[in-house]
Design a protein around this motif. Structure first.
Motif, PDB file in Angstrom:
ATOM      1  N   PHE A  43       0.825  -1.152   0.024  1.00 11.19           N
ATOM      2  CA  PHE A  43      -0.011   0.178   0.067  1.00 11.19           C
ATOM      3  C   PHE A  43       1.028   1.138   0.097  1.00 11.19           C
ATOM      4  O   PHE A  43       1.802   1.272   0.806  1.00 11.19           O
ATOM      5  CB  PHE A  43      -0.771   0.125   1.430  1.00 11.19           C
ATOM      6  CG  PHE A  43      -1.630   1.406   1.402  1.00 11.19           C
ATOM      7  CD1 PHE A  43      -2.715   1.604   0.587  1.00 11.19           C
ATOM      8  CD2 PHE A  43      -0.988   2.334   2.454  1.00 11.19           C
ATOM      9  CE1 PHE A  43      -3.274   2.741   1.046  1.00 11.19           C
ATOM     10  CE2 PHE A  43      -1.693   3.420   2.671  1.00 11.19           C
ATOM     11  CZ  PHE A  43      -2.776   3.831   1.889  1.00 11.19           C
ATOM     12  N   TRP A  44       0.399   2.263  -0.723  1.00 10.41           N
ATOM     13  CA  TRP A  44       1.298   3.543  -0.719  1.00 10.41           C
ATOM     14  C   TRP A  44       0.319   4.634  -0.916  1.00 10.41           C
ATOM     15  O   TRP A  44      -0.449   4.771  -1.959  1.00 10.41           O
ATOM     16  CB  TRP A  44       2.102   3.896  -2.191  1.00 10.41           C
ATOM     17  CG  TRP A  44       2.959   2.470  -2.317  1.00 10.41           C
ATOM     18  CD1 TRP A  44       4.391   2.264  -2.103  1.00 10.41           C
ATOM     19  CD2 TRP A  44       2.824   1.358  -2.984  1.00 10.41           C
ATOM     20  NE1 TRP A  44       4.898   1.358  -2.389  1.00 10.41           N
ATOM     21  CE2 TRP A  44       4.000   0.556  -3.339  1.00 10.41           C
ATOM     22  CE3 TRP A  44       1.565   0.685  -3.674  1.00 10.41           C
ATOM     23  CZ2 TRP A  44       4.024  -0.656  -3.792  1.00 10.41           C
ATOM     24  CZ3 TRP A  44       1.542  -0.620  -4.216  1.00 10.41           C
ATOM     25  CH2 TRP A  44       2.735  -1.320  -4.356  1.00 10.41           C
ATOM     26  N   PRO A  45       0.478   5.668  -0.070  1.00 12.65           N
ATOM     27  CA  PRO A  45      -0.467   6.694   0.140  1.00 12.65           C
ATOM     28  C   PRO A  45       0.150   7.846  -0.971  1.00 12.65           C
ATOM     29  O   PRO A  45       1.268   7.720  -1.022  1.00 12.65           O
ATOM     30  CB  PRO A  45      -0.203   7.554   1.523  1.00 12.65           C
ATOM     31  CG  PRO A  45       0.994   7.033   1.956  1.00 12.65           C
ATOM     32  CD  PRO A  45       1.183   5.568   1.274  1.00 12.65           C
ATOM     33  N   GLU A  46      -0.765   8.788  -1.496  1.00  7.74           N
ATOM     34  CA  GLU A  46      -0.196   9.495  -2.530  1.00  7.74           C
ATOM     35  C   GLU A  46       0.520  10.543  -1.663  1.00  7.74           C
ATOM     36  O   GLU A  46       0.104  11.009  -0.559  1.00  7.74           O
ATOM     37  CB  GLU A  46      -1.226   9.956  -3.375  1.00  7.74           C
ATOM     38  CG  GLU A  46      -1.753   8.860  -4.618  1.00  7.74           C
ATOM     39  CD  GLU A  46      -0.621   8.659  -5.539  1.00  7.74           C
ATOM     40  OE1 GLU A  46       0.113   9.586  -5.860  1.00  7.74           O
ATOM     41  OE2 GLU A  46      -0.240   7.481  -5.514  1.00  7.74           O
ATOM     42  N   LYS A 106      -3.214  12.905   3.445  1.00 12.29           N
ATOM     43  CA  LYS A 106      -3.176  12.206   5.074  1.00 12.29           C
ATOM     44  C   LYS A 106      -4.308  11.260   5.177  1.00 12.29           C
ATOM     45  O   LYS A 106      -5.557  11.377   4.777  1.00 12.29           O
ATOM     46  CB  LYS A 106      -3.567  13.429   6.162  1.00 12.29           C
ATOM     47  CG  LYS A 106      -3.553  13.073   7.181  1.00 12.29           C
ATOM     48  CD  LYS A 106      -3.827  14.129   8.336  1.00 12.29           C
ATOM     49  CE  LYS A 106      -3.692  13.637   9.941  1.00 12.29           C
ATOM     50  NZ  LYS A 106      -3.933  14.849  10.619  1.00 12.29           N
ATOM     51  N   TRP A 107      -4.069  10.044   5.568  1.00 13.31           N
ATOM     52  CA  TRP A 107      -4.716   9.119   5.831  1.00 13.31           C
ATOM     53  C   TRP A 107      -5.152   8.800   7.057  1.00 13.31           C
ATOM     54  O   TRP A 107      -4.552   8.499   8.163  1.00 13.31           O
ATOM     55  CB  TRP A 107      -3.960   7.584   5.654  1.00 13.31           C
ATOM     56  CG  TRP A 107      -4.194   7.527   4.095  1.00 13.31           C
ATOM     57  CD1 TRP A 107      -3.310   8.283   3.053  1.00 13.31           C
ATOM     58  CD2 TRP A 107      -5.031   6.504   3.300  1.00 13.31           C
ATOM     59  NE1 TRP A 107      -3.868   7.461   1.924  1.00 13.31           N
ATOM     60  CE2 TRP A 107      -4.682   6.760   1.830  1.00 13.31           C
ATOM     61  CE3 TRP A 107      -5.854   5.562   3.830  1.00 13.31           C
ATOM     62  CZ2 TRP A 107      -5.656   6.042   1.139  1.00 13.31           C
ATOM     63  CZ3 TRP A 107      -6.521   4.950   2.841  1.00 13.31           C
ATOM     64  CH2 TRP A 107      -6.557   5.031   1.572  1.00 13.31           C
ATOM     65  N   TRP A 125      -8.983   5.484   6.510  1.00 10.28           N
ATOM     66  CA  TRP A 125      -8.705   4.111   6.561  1.00 10.28           C
ATOM     67  C   TRP A 125      -9.812   3.120   6.628  1.00 10.28           C
ATOM     68  O   TRP A 125     -10.019   1.954   5.868  1.00 10.28           O
ATOM     69  CB  TRP A 125      -7.885   3.695   7.825  1.00 10.28           C
ATOM     70  CG  TRP A 125      -6.350   4.072   7.622  1.00 10.28           C
ATOM     71  CD1 TRP A 125      -5.619   5.186   8.116  1.00 10.28           C
ATOM     72  CD2 TRP A 125      -5.216   3.413   6.830  1.00 10.28           C
ATOM     73  NE1 TRP A 125      -4.348   5.073   7.836  1.00 10.28           N
ATOM     74  CE2 TRP A 125      -4.119   3.796   6.957  1.00 10.28           C
ATOM     75  CE3 TRP A 125      -5.553   2.311   6.066  1.00 10.28           C
ATOM     76  CZ2 TRP A 125      -3.083   3.498   6.308  1.00 10.28           C
ATOM     77  CZ3 TRP A 125      -4.387   1.759   5.233  1.00 10.28           C
ATOM     78  CH2 TRP A 125      -3.149   2.399   5.533  1.00 10.28           C
ATOM     79  N   GLN A 126     -11.044   3.690   7.233  1.00 10.91           N
ATOM     80  CA  GLN A 126     -12.270   2.908   7.357  1.00 10.91           C
ATOM     81  C   GLN A 126     -12.933   2.666   5.876  1.00 10.91           C
ATOM     82  O   GLN A 126     -13.516   1.704   5.760  1.00 10.91           O
ATOM     83  CB  GLN A 126     -13.333   3.325   8.398  1.00 10.91           C
ATOM     84  CG  GLN A 126     -14.272   2.574   8.807  1.00 10.91           C
ATOM     85  CD  GLN A 126     -13.983   1.374   9.167  1.00 10.91           C
ATOM     86  OE1 GLN A 126     -13.203   1.158  10.309  1.00 10.91           O
ATOM     87  NE2 GLN A 126     -14.460   0.287   8.747  1.00 10.91           N
ATOM     88  N   GLU A 146     -14.082  -0.565   1.506  1.00  9.95           N
ATOM     89  CA  GLU A 146     -14.287  -1.115   0.078  1.00  9.95           C
ATOM     90  C   GLU A 146     -13.521  -2.475  -0.347  1.00  9.95           C
ATOM     91  O   GLU A 146     -14.112  -3.357  -1.074  1.00  9.95           O
ATOM     92  CB  GLU A 146     -13.438  -0.007  -0.872  1.00  9.95           C
ATOM     93  CG  GLU A 146     -13.539  -0.174  -2.122  1.00  9.95           C
ATOM     94  CD  GLU A 146     -15.019   0.224  -2.786  1.00  9.95           C
ATOM     95  OE1 GLU A 146     -14.932  -0.076  -4.051  1.00  9.95           O
ATOM     96  OE2 GLU A 146     -15.950   0.251  -2.116  1.00  9.95           O
ATOM     97  N   LEU A 147     -12.600  -2.922   0.509  1.00  5.06           N
ATOM     98  CA  LEU A 147     -11.955  -4.253   0.303  1.00  5.06           C
ATOM     99  C   LEU A 147     -13.015  -5.173   0.742  1.00  5.06           C
ATOM    100  O   LEU A 147     -12.919  -6.166   0.133  1.00  5.06           O
ATOM    101  CB  LEU A 147     -10.612  -4.180   1.342  1.00  5.06           C
ATOM    102  CG  LEU A 147      -9.558  -3.245   0.643  1.00  5.06           C
ATOM    103  CD1 LEU A 147      -8.619  -3.269   1.958  1.00  5.06           C
ATOM    104  CD2 LEU A 147      -8.888  -4.024  -0.472  1.00  5.06           C
TER     105      LEU A 147
END
Length: 390
Positions: free
Chosen positions: A351-354, A358-359, A364-365, A370-371
């Motif tokens: 996993f990579w944030p752009e 800010k995550w 995250w939820q 979605e997963l």
């Protein structure tokens, strides 16, 4: 005429709206409506989580399931398979405007001798006679052998003949079994009134390019050409210069620069009626039409994305099959996934944030939700993260 100016926010909203990603993927499922809105849906054999065509439709309505598309191909005959920029399913009613594409592929194959080892005319006639007698057949029904195995991507003479006749419109896809293509005579697949339509080449070209621009919302000549890949650069430019169905615009890019483009005449009305795209987070397939044109993607969203399935593992920057993550009108991350259907799970490999995203706990939820939906889509129960990723 002074070009109409489209700012970057409106450009992104317009593109996502045109591509069916601005609204939540819920409600009554209309598979044909989705395909018509997109113009076509690319097919792909790779099934890391779900095959591209299934994932693309599911991203627009989560009531879609993987077994559904073949019904429209085999039972209803409301779509047909052919080649845009790649193998795709196309609404059957577009067939009258696809005759030039059959011709273009025939001319291209013959002029460049692409299928040098295919069966001759008598051999091709024998294939068609077998199909007429036995019904739709796959390549496995024939047993000619590859003549020179040292040639990369070499195929048996019968396979080259089947593909040649498929590209030329003499054969069409009847159905697929475990994604294996079954060929039938075109007259058994295509409705006579559509297959026998006799529109001029100019009429077909005008229809294709107008419809490309309509679905793009705004575009350069190159983007219009690449949409169906059914015209040359010269043909596309000549059409644009001689057509009265569009107007000049300038489009602001993610980096603040501007590029020249054209847009339908109702572009101001389209923009005036735009709403902010849903905040629903979506994991998009690498072959999704919003992702496919990498240059357009980078200009509008600032996302520099390349798929690395053909890059040696040691040289990959990201991973084998990495999914961009869309939230509202921006891309917020990338995620590498792989389904293990035997184990009943989706594995999150990386996993990579752009940058500058800010995550938060809320984001995250959204990703976990979605997963979980993606897992239900492919019929597995769990999502397993590699240690340390989350």
């Amino acid at each position: 005429m002074t070009p109409f100016q489209i700012n970057n926010r409106d450009a992104r909203w317009l593109w996502l709206t045109a591509q069916g990603l601005a609204t939540p993927p819920t409600g009554v499922l209309d598979v044909m409506g989705i395909i018509r809105q997109l113009g076509f849906v690319q097919l792909d054999t790779i099934r890391v989580v779900a095959r591209a065509h299934d994932h693309i439709i599911w991203s627009r309505n989560h009531n879609y399931r993987e077994v559904m598309l073949n019904k429209y191909l085999q039972k209803h005959r409301t779509i047909f398979e052919h080649f845009t920029h790649d193998a795709s399913v196309i609404p059957m009613e577009y067939l009258p405007y696809w005759q030039r594409q059959f011709r273009r592929h025939k001319e291209r194959i013959e002029s460049r001798n692409y299928f040098a080892n295919m069966l001759d005319a008598d051999g091709r006639d024998a294939i068609k006679a077998r199909i007429a007698s036995e019904g739709p057949l796959s390549t496995h029904a024939f047993d000619t052998k590859v003549k020179d195995r040292s040639v990369m991507w070499s195929r048996p003479p019968h396979k080259q003949a089947l593909d040649y006749m498929w590209y030329c419109g003499e054969l069409s896809t009847s159905h697929r079994e475990n994604f294996a293509k079954f060929y039938d005579l075109a007259e058994n697949i295509f409705p006579p009134d559509l297959y026998g339509a006799n529109h001029s080449d100019d009429y077909q070209l005008d229809w294709l390019l107008r419809n490309a621009l309509d679905r793009l919302g705004f575009a350069s000549f190159g983007e219009i050409q690449r949409f169906w890949d059914a015209s040359s650069a010269v043909e596309t430019r000549a059409w644009a210069n001689g057509s009265d169905c569009h107007m000049p615009v300038t489009v602001q890019c993610a980096d603040g620069s501007c590029v020249n483009a054209i847009a339908p005449l109702d572009i101001e009305q389209r923009i005036a009626t735009l709403s902010k795209p849903t905040s629903r987070l979506r994991i998009l397939n690498p072959f999704d039409p919003v992702i496919r044109d990498r240059d357009r993607l980078k200009r509008l969203f600032g996302l520099d994305y390349r798929i690395e399935i053909f890059v040696p593992a040691a040289k990959r920057k990201w991973g084998y099959y990495v999914y961009p993550i869309l939230e509202s009108d921006r891309f917020v991350g990338r995620i590498e996934l792989k389904a293990d259907r035997n184990a009943g799970c989706i594995n999150v490999i990386n996993f990579w944030p752009e940058p500058q995203v800010k995550w938060t706990d809320a984001r995250w939820q959204k990703l976990h939700n979605e997963l979980a939906r993606l897992a239900r889509f492919i019929g597995v129960d769990d999502v397993h993260w590699q240690p340390g990723l989350n």
